[in-house]
Enzyme design. Structure first.
Site, PDB file in Angstrom:
ATOM      1  N   HIS A   1       0.928  -1.266  -0.073  1.00 20.64           N
ATOM      2  CA  HIS A   1      -0.183   0.092  -0.043  1.00 20.64           C
ATOM      3  C   HIS A   1       0.837   1.298  -0.157  1.00 20.64           C
ATOM      4  O   HIS A   1       1.315   1.663   1.104  1.00 20.64           O
ATOM      5  CB  HIS A   1      -0.899   0.048   1.148  1.00 20.64           C
ATOM      6  CG  HIS A   1      -1.792  -1.400   1.213  1.00 20.64           C
ATOM      7  ND1 HIS A   1      -1.344  -2.733   1.696  1.00 20.64           N
ATOM      8  CD2 HIS A   1      -3.197  -1.224   1.217  1.00 20.64           C
ATOM      9  CE1 HIS A   1      -2.458  -3.275   1.660  1.00 20.64           C
ATOM     10  NE2 HIS A   1      -3.702  -2.550   1.153  1.00 20.64           N
TER      11      HIS A   1
ATOM     12  N   HIS B   1      -4.296   3.243  -3.530  1.00 26.59           N
ATOM     13  CA  HIS B   1      -4.271   2.626  -1.849  1.00 26.59           C
ATOM     14  C   HIS B   1      -3.501   1.506  -1.776  1.00 26.59           C
ATOM     15  O   HIS B   1      -2.662   1.296  -0.941  1.00 26.59           O
ATOM     16  CB  HIS B   1      -5.973   2.569  -2.001  1.00 26.59           C
ATOM     17  CG  HIS B   1      -6.136   1.657  -0.431  1.00 26.59           C
ATOM     18  ND1 HIS B   1      -6.127   2.312   0.742  1.00 26.59           N
ATOM     19  CD2 HIS B   1      -6.260   0.142  -0.221  1.00 26.59           C
ATOM     20  CE1 HIS B   1      -6.394   1.412   1.781  1.00 26.59           C
ATOM     21  NE2 HIS B   1      -6.257   0.270   1.154  1.00 26.59           N
TER      22      HIS B   1
ATOM     23  N   GLU C   1     -17.937  -4.752  24.530  1.00 28.15           N
ATOM     24  CA  GLU C   1     -17.046  -5.843  24.353  1.00 28.15           C
ATOM     25  C   GLU C   1     -15.996  -5.677  23.713  1.00 28.15           C
ATOM     26  O   GLU C   1     -14.955  -5.876  24.009  1.00 28.15           O
ATOM     27  CB  GLU C   1     -17.748  -7.148  24.114  1.00 28.15           C
ATOM     28  CG  GLU C   1     -19.015  -7.438  25.093  1.00 28.15           C
ATOM     29  CD  GLU C   1     -20.201  -6.672  24.774  1.00 28.15           C
ATOM     30  OE1 GLU C   1     -19.990  -5.932  23.661  1.00 28.15           O
ATOM     31  OE2 GLU C   1     -21.206  -6.998  25.564  1.00 28.15           O
TER      32      GLU C   1
ATOM     33  N   HIS D   1     -28.673 -15.800  24.283  1.00 29.58           N
ATOM     34  CA  HIS D   1     -27.431 -15.370  25.269  1.00 29.58           C
ATOM     35  C   HIS D   1     -26.805 -16.785  25.595  1.00 29.58           C
ATOM     36  O   HIS D   1     -25.900 -17.136  26.460  1.00 29.58           O
ATOM     37  CB  HIS D   1     -27.819 -15.024  26.449  1.00 29.58           C
ATOM     38  CG  HIS D   1     -28.220 -13.638  26.459  1.00 29.58           C
ATOM     39  ND1 HIS D   1     -29.124 -13.125  25.645  1.00 29.58           N
ATOM     40  CD2 HIS D   1     -28.068 -12.625  27.364  1.00 29.58           C
ATOM     41  CE1 HIS D   1     -29.115 -11.613  25.595  1.00 29.58           C
ATOM     42  NE2 HIS D   1     -28.459 -11.367  26.624  1.00 29.58           N
TER      43      HIS D   1
END
Lengths: 685, 685
Positions: free
Chosen positions: B36, B272, B419, B481
């Site tokens: 890149h 890029h 999380e 869950h």
């Protein structure tokens, strides 16, 4: 469609109606001795205003195409939704509410799509519902762009409402999805944020002090604030202003009190996720002027109100039906969009015809791209896009046009570098059911979007997850981009079907299978690198590939004889294994079957006996599998057999150097298998 | 510590220095034919200003405790970093740059921690580096709070600098982490955002139109904008202003041009992720006034500048060392914080002593909580927290105090419902190496944080991932869950160690193992529900548990005889299996070994022969495993044996109802195993 306003309720009946919702939740949680009373108690007012004055639905026809959608993103407050569904006449009885959180009830701990009429999406894992809702809203815009005439009767003009919590806003998935919603100018999306300032473990002041309103403004949303969550008229005004705002999604933060009405627990984390307890229930009912008995009380005048409201809404639905019937005569083609997507039965053959004759070395992503173009032609409902990787995943639908802010007739959705939001938005499309959505990124980045991938399986959604760059052979990008364990982690998801095709006809089968699977998600896994064409003694039928496994090379054996060795491979390793055959001892090669297994899950559904015919476990035949991945999942197929895989992370290097270093050249694979067979022979001698 | 300003460079030498960085990247990418070039070319100016005027480091001692940290979150621009490391005297030679992206080089495609001196973190998966940096910055604040005196010489006062890209800001993980950074007032964190308006697949206008600056202000950050990314003085001023801002993290958006200098590709996605190509390299060098040959050119005066700058910085480091030497005499205890955390060798025994005598039914999360308190006492470097689940995961360090905005002496970090951010922040702590961080949430939600869990393994970090509520037996919260496939997906990660202890002594072993494992992450998995105590004929030594597997019940057999059946179980199913023994035919029970296997990975490192002694595969003994999970991963242990697990999603119901419905009562487990044995006997008859 006009909104009919219900007759204004007396203040007393209004209050009673709101308290009915609260108390149904309190009683159900108490009865189950498990659940979350706080959110329903705090959010009952706004939910009642929304459901009684704005939400358009018909409980007898919960999937009416032009219903307003309501998504309880804060799924832990499920009793709020179940209570509303019950009151609003959906097929959720008081008996169902009494079975809250019990096995096989219609009222599980968190709302589950397909289990309960009126539940639009499975929610509970925080952030998913709000992100799904962006999908619902974009789907609605795209559907309207295909269906609605420039003037006159508009078959589709519904809103997507969300009720969400602090947790939903903290999760990154909603940042991703809501940034897209702002960009796409989804004026049909209205989010009510239950700003109760309390989370499971404490006050939001402990960790969530960012300026949420300012953040949503930064995403390009229309933001309003309601200072008192029990002020019905303020809530009503905000909803109306949100409806009037056509170019921006709306975020209404409503300041509420968690567990409102509970004298001892309101506004504290204790009200969040546990029953109030017998004493506190008593005090709460006393405080709200509610009879202690019977539990699960719905006062007669509250019932009567809902009956009249349901009747009003039914009239609205009837009126819509009349309009559609008239319109359908003029636009029979467009009217098909109001039903579930049609996928041709001969799709496998049609897709296979696209790839017929392809026999130069090519990557499966490139082949997949050709197949996808044809699939898009045959299935107009197929829409999707990638997480900023179109030029790598090759999933752009040529001629399909782009879905752009304010202009939704296109088919290519640009998700940006937002895998998690992409997956959840795609699920929103699938829940809504008018499009077949696909997503695309590198296989490694399934890690960024596991929750929606799993939820697609749990909710049995037709969401198609495309992943390219499927092994270390993507090369120089190195171990951060090279999947090892990802195939196993996807195959581990119940109800998922994972395709890793090896050549053009298998690619066609994979796309056809995924598109024709109406009640579950599929994962399509493609290579970055070019693969040598397989050598086939005769062309394989695409229907054979659809079965998930077949013998690519069958040894010539006497009748009743079993092969000495069965090699199973998928994707890029099928060619490797076929070349490895040449490198085996000729006597062994002559007694070796090579099985291509593009979809393990389909093979696992074969009758046991048929499985054993292809993989004769109980004989002396030895099983080996070759896949450039962690291999953890293959022992269930080969038992004590050999897995030639990769037991460590990858490395940044050109493809060929990696094949050598990781023992995945045909020569090394053959040598490994032979050494293993010889060792086994020695051990048995 | 004072900042020494280097002598101002002549404009010409400045320009040449910046172009050196650009051209090293261009040449390396061209040489590798992969990589890149665009980001290094566009961001070279700001990187040079930062590295030459501000960043404090000593290339000979890259882990100097008070160095400034630099994290290239946009890891795909790795050649920017490698070029800087080379110029700044780190052990990265021109030869290393010529091996960019080759097998086993110091210059892999994306920066990898441990592979290259000066690389602070493994980056490339977008968003991780910036989120890690929040961990670095919070770690630095917490370290300073423990070390720095109120006045006088301050051993720690460094900055954490980040260079990030559009992709980093789009990923939800950075929304989570940066919200925490703002909340925690991390004034030592300075982010340079390479606002180049181009992504891999197109312009940011296609999908990323939110107001980024406003978003960061909403998070409570100090936000600046530099309109011209080649204006060194503007960049310099912004960095100085950011340094001066003590209470807020700084976000500096710098408008750059991707691939700056390339006449044909600058400002386009083509710059890029691919080499510019021979012709374009030529044109670029011509445009920037750079010699076409030699490639990998570092002009002498550029070298001379860096030599003098390195010398200046060495002086700064020496000065710091003198200060520390003096201070250490006064504060020998505090000075230990500057080194790696110490963990007592007898930690297993000390933790085991905490749980001695516990023999009532208890959940392993509760036992784990008791062990954790002792561990925190013995390992002062242990810090961490949960994603808003303290009261459920029971991981709060009592008496440890809270980490609060502006007040960092505590040990409990409140991550909110984030999380993914939590995992990446914890990894930041582990990279920095002064604390041992742990995270905690429900096992199901590992799905929200897979990327940092994997990166901890890839980078061999001592990050401890605690997960409670580890099976369907969490009960009423239901399938959203209830983990099914999660254990397999964690065990599938190379280099991870996963502990699922069955009783108090195994819990002690798990925590001890995780804390003592210096060069890799551990996952600790605990139950929500209470478990009946195991019946042990004699107490097991904690060191036995540390080995990962052992026989809990050993049948009395004649010498040389093998058991008829070996049952393996983990966690909550060890007690189930032990009770199931009672339900087996007595003759079978008398010939059955029960193996507890709290850590599969440790067992897998045993010598093959020892493994076979515990699990005698090659004899007539049959193997069965019992685990309330998907079981996909167990076939590698039991081969053609039986896996008693769960092959579908869970359900919302009380624990006992689930045990019945999913066949996991002792009676049903016993019946299943017996039926399987009988079937096998029939098949062999």
């Amino acid at each position: 469609m006009e909104t009919t306003m219900p007759k204004p309720l007396s203040p007393e009946l209004h209050k009673k109606s709101v308290n009915t919702i609260r108390m149904l939740a309190v009683d159900a949680v108490e009865n189950a001795n498990s659940g979350h009373p706080g959110l329903p108690m705090g959010a009952a007012e706004m939910a009642f205003v929304l459901w009684s004055r704005h939400l358009r639905f018909n409980p007898q026809e919960p999937r009416w195409a032009n219903r307003d959608r309501f998504i309880l993103s804060a799924g832990h407050g499920s009793m709020l939704l179940y209570g509303l569904l019950h009151l609003a006449g959906f097929d959720v009885s008081l008996e169902d509410l009494k079975k809250f959180r019990q096995l096989h009830s219609k009222t599980p701990g968190h709302p589950e799509f397909r289990d309960t009429p009126g539940v639009e999406a499975t929610t509970g894992p925080l952030g998913q519902g709000l992100a799904n809702a962006v999908g619902f809203a974009l789907s609605a815009k795209m559907l309207a762009a295909r269906v609605n005439p420039p003037s006159g009767f508009r078959p589709l003009d519904h809103f997507v409402y969300v009720l969400c919590s602090d947790g939903d806003l903290m999760e990154g998935v909603t940042s991703e999805a809501c940034s897209i919603a702002g960009h796409q100018k989804l004026g049909n999306l209205i989010v009510l944020y239950d700003d109760n300032q309390v989370t499971l473990a404490g006050k939001t002041s402990v960790t969530f002090t960012e300026d949420r309103d300012a953040r949503y403004r930064a995403y390009g949303w229309h933001v309003q604030h309601v200072a008192d969550g029990n002020d019905a008229e303020a809530i009503d005004r905000a909803i109306r202003a949100a409806q009037a705002e056509k170019d921006r999604p709306s975020f209404i933060s409503v300041r509420t009190v968690l567990g409102f009405g509970s004298p001892g627990k309101a506004g504290t984390p204790e009200a969040h996720g546990s029953p109030l307890g017998k004493d506190e229930v008593k005090k709460t009912k006393e405080k709200l002027g509610w009879p202690l008995e019977p539990t699960f009380l719905v006062p007669d005048d509250v019932r009567a109100f809902w009956a009249s409201r349901i009747e009003e809404l039914r009239g609205l639905h009837e009126q819509w039906k009349r309009g559609v019937a008239q319109w359908e005569k003029e636009q029979p083609q467009k009217a098909k969009w109001l039903r579930a997507p049609a996928v041709p039965q001969d799709l496998p053959e049609q897709l296979a015809s696209v790839v017929q004759g392809m026999n130069a070395a090519e990557s499966t992503r490139k082949i997949g791209s050709a197949v996808l173009q044809k699939a898009a032609e045959l299935v107009p409902a197929l829409v999707g896009g990638s997480a900023d990787l179109d030029t790598s995943t090759l999933t752009y639908l040529k001629g399909g046009g782009d879905v752009e802010p304010g202009s939704y007739a296109g088919r290519n959705i640009h998700f940006g570098v937002r895998e998690h939001g992409m997956g959840a938005i795609a699920n929103g499309f699938a829940y809504d059911g008018h499009f077949v959505p696909f997503t695309a990124t590198f296989l490694q980045f399934v890690d960024y979007m596991r929750p929606p991938v799993r939820l697609a399986a749990l909710s049995r959604l037709r969401t198609l997850f495309v992943f390219t760059h499927d092994s270390i052979f993507l090369g120089e990008d190195g171990p951060t981009h090279q999947p090892i364990e990802q195939l196993a982690t996807i195959r581990a998801i119940p109800f998922m079907e994972t395709w890793r095709p090896a050549d053009p006809v298998e690619v066609a089968a994979a796309w056809a299978a995924a598109l024709q699977r109406e009640d579950g998600p599929s994962t399509l896994v493609f290579t970055r690198q070019k693969l040598p064409p397989l050598s086939r003694s005769q062309p394989v039928d695409v229907r054979t590939c659809l079965r998930g496994a077949y013998a690519l090379v069958e040894p010539k054996l006497a009748k009743g004889e079993e092969p000495e060795l069965v090699i199973i491979a998928t994707g890029s390793e099928v060619a490797t294994a076929q070349q490895a055959l040449q490198a085996l001892r000729p006597e062994l090669a002559a007694r070796t079957r090579l099985v291509s297994m593009p979809c393990v899950e389909r093979f696992l559904r074969w009758p046991r006996e048929e499985q054993r015919r292809l993989l004769p476990h109980d004989t002396k035949a030895k099983m080996a599998v070759v896949e450039a991945a962690g291999g953890l999942d293959w022992y269930r197929i080969v038992g004590d057999g050999l897995v030639v895989g990769i037991d460590r992370f990858g490395a940044s290097a050109p493809e060929k150097a990696l094949a050598e270093a990781y023992g995945l050249t045909p020569q090394k694979v053959a040598a490994r298998i032979q050494a293993w067979l010889e060792q086994g022979a020695k051990a048995n001698a």
